[in-house]
Design a protein around this motif. Structure first.
Motif, short mmCIF file in Angstrom:
data_model
loop_
_atom_site.label_atom_id
_atom_site.label_comp_id
_atom_site.label_asym_id
_atom_site.label_seq_id
_atom_site.Cartn_x
_atom_site.Cartn_y
_atom_site.Cartn_z
N ARG A 112 0.86 -1.02 0.21
CA ARG A 112 0.05 -0.11 0.00
C ARG A 112 0.56 1.33 0.08
N GLU A 113 2.09 1.02 1.33
CA GLU A 113 3.01 2.62 0.90
C GLU A 113 4.20 2.18 0.92
N GLN A 162 7.38 3.87 4.12
CA GLN A 162 7.60 5.10 4.12
C GLN A 162 9.14 4.98 5.01
N GLU A 213 2.99 6.65 -1.60
CA GLU A 213 1.96 5.88 -1.61
C GLU A 213 1.63 5.10 -3.25
N ARG A 219 9.75 1.02 5.55
CA ARG A 219 8.71 0.18 6.48
C ARG A 219 7.84 -0.01 5.24
N ILE A 277 4.34 -1.57 4.12
CA ILE A 277 3.10 -1.53 4.51
C ILE A 277 2.08 -1.58 3.56
N HIS A 304 -1.46 -3.97 2.48
CA HIS A 304 -2.97 -3.43 2.23
C HIS A 304 -3.80 -4.11 3.28
N ASP A 354 -2.53 -4.43 5.92
CA ASP A 354 -2.02 -3.45 7.01
C ASP A 354 -0.85 -4.40 7.87
N SER A 355 -0.20 -5.35 7.56
CA SER A 355 0.10 -5.77 7.91
C SER A 355 1.89 -5.49 7.81
N GLU A 356 2.98 -5.77 7.94
CA GLU A 356 4.04 -4.73 7.48
C GLU A 356 5.69 -4.54 7.87
N THR A 357 6.53 -4.31 7.58
CA THR A 357 7.48 -5.35 7.87
C THR A 357 8.63 -3.77 7.56
N THR A 358 10.09 -4.09 8.25
CA THR A 358 10.97 -2.90 7.78
C THR A 358 12.73 -3.60 7.48
#
Length: 122
Positions: free
Chosen positions: A35-36, A38, A59, A80, A82, A84, A86-90
């Motif tokens: 989704r995006e 950062q 985005e 970071r 993110i 769709h 809502d899970s995420e990883t860095t």
């Protein structure tokens, strides 16, 4: 990465335009799940916005969630990611200036320390 032919206004060092973007690995992962992104390049980027630097939020995935910054030396990049759902990883990578005429100078550390000192006094 490419040299700009210009000098950094504070350090006087030559600057480079650096593009950072995501690439999925062969058959694993799909950028359309993202989704995006950062990006954070360290405390010296975006000092006017925050004492800890700033993050760059991308985005638009049409170009691999690319961001372009101007830098005068190698740096750490944290991204970071993110999704769709809502899970995420860095993830992080050190962005080296290999292949350019960049040479580390000890004055760079002095200049960076001075920027931090001035920011703390403000």
């Amino acid at each position: 990465m490419r040299a700009t032919g210009q000098s950094h206004p504070i350090t006087g060092l030559p600057t480079f335009d650096v593009s950072v973007y995501l690439i999925s690995h062969k058959n694993f992962g799909h950028l359309n799940d993202v989704r995006e992104v950062q990006y954070y390049f360290g405390q010296h980027f975006g000092l006017k916005q925050s004492e800890y630097g700033t993050k760059f939020v991308v985005e638009n995935g049409s170009d691999g969630f690319a961001v372009r910054v101007n830098a005068y030396g190698p740096m750490l990049c944290e991204a970071r990611i993110i999704f769709h759902d809502d899970s995420e990883t860095t993830v992080s990578r050190y962005l080296d200036f290999e292949g350019t005429d960049y040479r580390f100078r000890s004055e760079t550390n002095k200049t960076d320390a001075e920027k931090i000192r001035l920011r703390q006094e403000a």
